[in-house]
Write an enzyme that holds these catalytic residues in place. Structure first.
Site, short mmCIF file in Angstrom:
data_model
loop_
_atom_site.label_atom_id
_atom_site.label_comp_id
_atom_site.label_asym_id
_atom_site.label_seq_id
_atom_site.Cartn_x
_atom_site.Cartn_y
_atom_site.Cartn_z
N LYS A 1 0.90 -1.26 0.04
CA LYS A 1 0.12 0.00 -0.01
C LYS A 1 0.77 1.47 -0.04
CE LYS A 1 -1.62 1.66 3.88
NZ LYS A 1 -1.16 3.08 4.21
N ASN A 2 1.86 1.23 0.87
CA ASN A 2 2.65 2.41 0.96
C ASN A 2 3.66 2.74 -0.04
OD1 ASN A 2 1.00 3.19 2.95
ND2 ASN A 2 2.67 2.61 4.85
N ARG B 1 -4.82 10.02 3.63
CA ARG B 1 -3.73 10.68 3.83
C ARG B 1 -2.39 10.83 2.79
NH1 ARG B 1 -2.95 14.28 7.90
NH2 ARG B 1 -1.14 14.51 6.89
N ASP C 1 -5.37 12.80 12.21
CA ASP C 1 -5.20 11.22 12.12
C ASP C 1 -5.07 10.54 13.44
OD1 ASP C 1 -3.94 8.67 11.36
OD2 ASP C 1 -4.03 9.43 9.33
N ASP D 1 4.40 1.07 11.96
CA ASP D 1 3.27 0.23 11.65
C ASP D 1 3.01 -1.27 12.00
OD1 ASP D 1 2.70 2.24 9.88
OD2 ASP D 1 3.23 1.53 8.10
N VAL E 1 7.54 7.10 16.69
CA VAL E 1 7.40 7.80 15.54
C VAL E 1 6.29 8.60 15.51
CG1 VAL E 1 7.04 7.61 12.99
CG2 VAL E 1 8.97 6.07 14.06
#
Ligand code: EPU
Length: 425
Positions: free
Chosen positions: A23-24, A93, A117, A308, A330
């Protein structure tokens, strides 16, 4: 109709699972297509909600986009529209990654800010500072980032933090700038390498992909290309942790095990047997016989442990033997989901950047709410190890990042279903 996942805990997950494109990566590669007039084709794309949402953002900018299973085709116009409106931008985003390509192509961009977010604040100061150093003026006006440049000129740019998004936006602006740009303290994620490879295929001159220093020699124009998206290391990690937590045996294919070195090493420390699978079907196998042992995790930019994956680390710690400390470096609000796991009986305490988890023998099924993609997947993992039924609500978050999540879980032997019904709160 609201949907939830109904997870009956207790199954040992066993079998093989294929991981498709990240996805990223795919969302940024779709934005990169704006950099060249003509037809760009991306293969190995995940069939997730965010891909059609990004397609809508690109359509609003004048592209024609078609999605055929794992293939996305983008026809980019001679001159894209430079305005990305709130209606499409607010849905994901990652849409802010059109900023760099629009400034590069149109020398002007008005990009609506997607808003808050659940994982913490996500400012764009480093994106904007980088563009300023390339010669653009930029500010926030009426809820939009506005950036404009007569000319973009190569510059030396130091990032305060190796931000993935800032690295990508600055990179995509620099490829069409005059002269040489050096981005120092650049992000080193495999997805950054992927976008560099695609940009190089398009004719960009980039050195240092995967290191902290990216050197970009600007070119006049780029050509469209065809590119295969790299396998999703976060989805791969989800399955790896699922194997360890359910005392299972999962072979994960389609992802480079080198992208998960730290995850796999942590699982070995927790007691799992981990082996890698070589080309052509690259991947790894995780086998866990007994209860996992407690392990500490610290999130950091790549090659550190990915933020993540942090919810999966908390889920593992929740059922491990002993006490684990998980440190989040993060995103400041990325422990929000821990409250939900505590409703499942997790013995966890958060304090700022830290979460101390004392493992329990069994969690206890409960209704829980997903607040973001990874938190949602982490709650499903916890549900797999819980006594009774866990209902995970707001699964649209999970659908944004995990193709065929329920189907894959079922294939591995989990007792899970997608249910459409109103919540009983
Ligand atoms: N940051 C700033 N200023 C900036 C940019 C970032 O202060 O101008 C801060 C952020 O607030 C954060 C840190 O820097 O504290 C890292 O942010 P980064 O820019 O690296 O993250 P991102 O590009 O917004 C991507 C992924 C995230 C992933 C992070 C970190 C995408 C679409 N998103 O976000 O993935 O967590 O990198 O690896 O690529 C997810 O997939 O669920 C997800 C949230």
């Amino acid at each position: 109709m609201s949907e939830h996942f109904r997870v009956q805990g207790g199954a040992r997950l066993v079998g093989e699972v294929s991981v498709v494109g990240a996805k990223n990566s795919v969302l940024k590669l779709m934005a990169a297509a704006l950099l060249a007039e003509g037809t760009t084709t991306l293969t190995n794309c995940p069939e997730i909600l965010d891909v059609p949402l990004m397609a809508d953002v690109l359509r609003g900018l004048g592209c024609e986009v078609s999605i055929d299973h794992d293939e996305v085709t983008i026809v980019s116009p001679a001159m894209p529209n430079h305005r990305a409106d709130f209606a499409s931008m607010s849905k994901l985003r990652a849409s802010v990654c059109v900023l760099g390509p629009l400034v590069a192509r149109c020398r002007k961009a008005v990009v609506a800010l997607p808003g808050g977010d659940a994982i913490g604040s996500r400012p764009l100061d480093m994106h904007q500072n980088g563009l300023r150093q390339l010669g653009a003026t930029t500010g926030i006006e009426h809820g939009c980032v506005v950036a404009e440049a007569e000319n973009l000129t190569g510059a030396q740019i130091w990032l305060d933090f190796p931000s993935v998004g800032a690295t990508e936006n600055i990179l995509m602006a620099a490829v069409l700038a005059d002269g040489t740009t050096v981005i120092d303290n650049a992000a080193r994620e495999p997805e950054i390498i992927d976008i560099c490879v695609m940009l190089q295929q398009m004719g960009a001159k980039i050195e240092g992909a995967g290191t902290s220093t990216l050197t970009v020699h600007g070119v006049q124009s780029l050509q469209p290309t065809e590119h295969r998206v790299i396998g999703d290391r976060i989805v791969g990690a989800t399955w790896a942790l699922a194997a360890a937590m359910t005392r299972g045996d999962i072979t994960v294919l389609g992802v480079d095990p080198g992208h998960l070195n730290l995850v796999l090493e942590k699982l070995r420390t927790a007691g799992a047997e981990v082996t890698t699978v070589e080309q052509p079907r690259q991947g790894f196998r995780v086998v866990m016989d007994g209860r996992p042992k407690a392990v500490d995790f610290v999130t950091l930019p790549y090659p550190g442990f990915a933020t993540d994956n942090q919810p999966f680390a908390v889920a593992l710690a929740a059922v491990a033997e002993g006490t684990s400390m998980i440190t989040e470096n993060v995103f400041e609000a990325r422990f929000r989901f821990v409250e939900e796991m505590m409703r499942m009986g997790a013995d966890a305490r958060t304090d700022g950047h830290h979460c101390v988890v004392r493992g329990v023998e069994k969690l206890s099924g409960a209704p829980v709410w997903a607040s973001d993609i990874r938190a949602g997947a982490g709650l499903v993992l916890a549900g797999l190890c819980a006594e009774g039924v866990t209902e995970v609500w707001d699964v649209f978050h999970i659908d944004r990042g995990y193709p065929q999540f329920i189907e894959n879980l079922q294939r591995l032997g989990a007792d899970v279903q997608r249910v459409s019904a109103p919540p009983e709160r």
